[in-house]
Design a protein around this motif. Structure first.
Motif, PDB file in Angstrom:
ATOM      1  N   GLN A  15       0.851  -1.190   0.000  1.00  0.00           N
ATOM      2  CA  GLN A  15       0.000   0.000   0.000  1.00  0.00           C
ATOM      3  C   GLN A  15       0.888   1.242   0.000  1.00  0.00           C
ATOM      4  O   GLN A  15       1.871   1.324   0.738  1.00  0.00           O
ATOM      5  CB  GLN A  15      -0.918   0.015   1.217  1.00  0.00           C
ATOM      6  CG  GLN A  15      -1.936   1.150   1.176  1.00  0.00           C
ATOM      7  CD  GLN A  15      -2.946   1.070   2.300  1.00  0.00           C
ATOM      8  OE1 GLN A  15      -2.725   0.402   3.292  1.00  0.00           O
ATOM      9  NE2 GLN A  15      -4.056   1.770   2.137  1.00  0.00           N
ATOM     10  N   SER A  16       0.529   2.205  -0.804  1.00  0.00           N
ATOM     11  CA  SER A  16       1.340   3.419  -0.908  1.00  0.00           C
ATOM     12  C   SER A  16       1.047   4.398   0.218  1.00  0.00           C
ATOM     13  O   SER A  16       1.964   4.920   0.855  1.00  0.00           O
ATOM     14  CB  SER A  16       1.106   4.096  -2.265  1.00  0.00           C
ATOM     15  OG  SER A  16       1.608   3.290  -3.305  1.00  0.00           O
ATOM     16  N   TRP A  17      -0.218   4.652   0.453  1.00  0.00           N
ATOM     17  CA  TRP A  17      -0.611   5.640   1.455  1.00  0.00           C
ATOM     18  C   TRP A  17      -1.564   5.011   2.464  1.00  0.00           C
ATOM     19  O   TRP A  17      -2.775   4.919   2.230  1.00  0.00           O
ATOM     20  CB  TRP A  17      -1.287   6.836   0.780  1.00  0.00           C
ATOM     21  CG  TRP A  17      -0.387   7.573  -0.153  1.00  0.00           C
ATOM     22  CD1 TRP A  17       0.889   8.004   0.082  1.00  0.00           C
ATOM     23  CD2 TRP A  17      -0.692   7.984  -1.499  1.00  0.00           C
ATOM     24  NE1 TRP A  17       1.391   8.654  -1.013  1.00  0.00           N
ATOM     25  CE2 TRP A  17       0.445   8.660  -1.998  1.00  0.00           C
ATOM     26  CE3 TRP A  17      -1.815   7.850  -2.313  1.00  0.00           C
ATOM     27  CZ2 TRP A  17       0.496   9.195  -3.284  1.00  0.00           C
ATOM     28  CZ3 TRP A  17      -1.772   8.385  -3.599  1.00  0.00           C
ATOM     29  CH2 TRP A  17      -0.632   9.049  -4.070  1.00  0.00           C
ATOM     30  N   PRO A  18      -1.058   4.574   3.611  1.00  0.00           N
ATOM     31  CA  PRO A  18      -1.900   3.910   4.616  1.00  0.00           C
ATOM     32  C   PRO A  18      -3.013   4.782   5.184  1.00  0.00           C
ATOM     33  O   PRO A  18      -3.941   4.272   5.792  1.00  0.00           O
ATOM     34  CB  PRO A  18      -0.898   3.530   5.715  1.00  0.00           C
ATOM     35  CG  PRO A  18       0.424   3.489   5.033  1.00  0.00           C
ATOM     36  CD  PRO A  18       0.361   4.549   3.981  1.00  0.00           C
ATOM     37  N   HIS A  19      -2.916   6.090   4.982  1.00  0.00           N
ATOM     38  CA  HIS A  19      -3.972   6.964   5.509  1.00  0.00           C
ATOM     39  C   HIS A  19      -5.249   6.872   4.680  1.00  0.00           C
ATOM     40  O   HIS A  19      -6.185   7.654   4.878  1.00  0.00           O
ATOM     41  CB  HIS A  19      -3.492   8.411   5.588  1.00  0.00           C
ATOM     42  CG  HIS A  19      -2.752   8.886   4.361  1.00  0.00           C
ATOM     43  ND1 HIS A  19      -3.383   9.241   3.204  1.00  0.00           N
ATOM     44  CD2 HIS A  19      -1.428   9.035   4.128  1.00  0.00           C
ATOM     45  CE1 HIS A  19      -2.493   9.625   2.308  1.00  0.00           C
ATOM     46  NE2 HIS A  19      -1.289   9.495   2.837  1.00  0.00           N
TER      47      HIS A  19
END
Length: 395
Positions: A163-167
């Protein structure tokens, strides 16, 4: 054949021969050491203005001569120490090793902190990775191995990608094409004492990306959204490009470079074939005479759209490496010729000199967000220097 038609063909042949001869002469006279000297002068200017607060130069806006600085958490933080390591490699001067070590060590917390995004490869392999390659400092190796384990925590086996952006910016498991670049950290660690599963994660990510991240014509989306639980592809979008269906220049550059690197690490022919297809569509769609692309190949305001020197720098470096794996002599020659032309073009027309202390002008970061448009950016400088080093080794 009548005399007039014969004369016409002779004229065309003469013009083509003259053009090729002119490029050949320019290519042979391209002084790579001169470009290294230029980069060293510019980097020295930057060293003179960096504040003593463990920050890194990121970009210089159009019309300004002053860097914007970022801390170690910024995704671009590894490019500056990476440039310093490349200058050490290019010149052998201890000054650059000392400065590269200093700025690399500012990134050490990334090896022990929880992963906040996928950019750890850019940050750690460009800094400590280049440092270890050149010095074999064992302390660097330990940091690289720890960071690879940290990056692996973002892998979702149900999806098959990191995943690139966990947010959770896009309402699902998001993976961006830039992430292909960070797989090299996992490959490196798996072959240098790290967990062998890191290799499997990197390969799986590359395979999943190859199957889902591209349109039928081999152009890349920027972001792919997957369902967290089922791993099903939901949609592809191009956040930093002109539209979801457009070919964002730097995204395609990341893809060419990334899949070339994956072939280097795996020797799986499917990745080489795919890298060639990605390069083919980029080169075929590249219409600018100087081989520096517009920020998006489908930008509606071409030829008045901003260029992206960073994409050209990335592609030039990637093509040189891709040429070394390509058995087709005609294709190999094309890759080397186009890469060298790109580097010559960047050197002759895009260097910043007295305008600002960066290496290159005219890169574009995130145009839809109005961010870093037609400015100097550190990753353009990093891959420009890498391309020059690769070209020097090739010659």
């Amino acid at each position: 054949m009548n005399t007039r038609l014969s004369s016409f063909y002779i004229l065309i042949f003469t013009l083509l021969f003259s053009a090729n001869a002119a490029y050949s002469q320019k290519s042979n006279s391209f002084n790579i050491k001169k470009q290294f000297d230029y980069c060293a002068v510019q980097a020295s200017k930057t060293l003179a203005v960096i504040p003593d607060n463990q920050t890194f130069p990121r970009s210089i806006p159009t019309g300004s001569s002053e860097w914007k600085f970022v801390d170690y958490k910024d995704w671009t933080s590894g490019f500056w120490p990476g440039q310093l390591w490349y200058l050490y490699e290019a010149t052998g001067e201890k000054k650059w090793e000392k400065e590269a070590d200093k700025f690399s060590r500012f990134l050490t917390p990334l090896s022990v902190n929880k992963a906040s995004d996928h950019d750890l490869g850019f940050q750690i392999l460009n800094s400590f990775g280049n440092g270890y390659r050149l010095t074999k400092n064992k302390a660097y190796k330990e940091i690289i191995l720890k960071t690879a384990d940290t990056l692996a925590t973002l892998f979702n086996p149900k999806v098959g990608t990191i995943q690139s952006w966990p947010h959770n910016k896009y309402g699902g498991h998001n993976t961006i094409i830039d992430n292909m670049m960070n797989l090299e950290l996992l490959f490196w660690a798996s072959k240098n004492g790290g967990n062998k599963k890191l290799y499997d994660i990197a390969v799986k990510h590359a395979e999943t990306t190859m199957n889902n991240h591209f349109r039928p014509d081999f152009t890349s989306y920027h972001v792919l959204i997957y369902d967290y639980e089922t791993g099903k592809k939901i949609k592809g979008i191009t956040a930093q490009g002109f539209s979801d269906d457009s070919m964002w220049a730097r995204g395609q550059a990341w893809a060419i470079y990334g899949f070339t690197m994956v072939y280097r690490e795996t020797k799986d022919p499917k990745f080489l074939a795919f890298a060639n297809q990605l390069a083919r569509v980029y080169l075929d769609k590249l219409t600018t005479e100087d081989l520096i692309p517009y920020w998006d190949f489908n930008a509606p305001d071409i030829p008045n759209a901003p260029r992206d020197a960073s994409a050209a720098a990335i592609v030039s470096s990637a093509l040189i490496e891709l040429s070394s794996f390509t058995k087709d002599k005609k294709l190999k020659s094309e890759y080397v010729s186009k890469a060298e032309k790109m580097l010559i073009s960047l050197s002759e027309n895009y260097q910043s000199h007295d305008i600002n202390p960066a290496f290159l002008l005219h890169s574009t970061g995130h145009k839809p967000a109005g961010s870093e448009i037609d400015c100097s950016i550190n990753y353009a400088d990093y891959y420009y220097l890498e391309g020059l080093l690769r070209l020097q080794k090739l010659k």
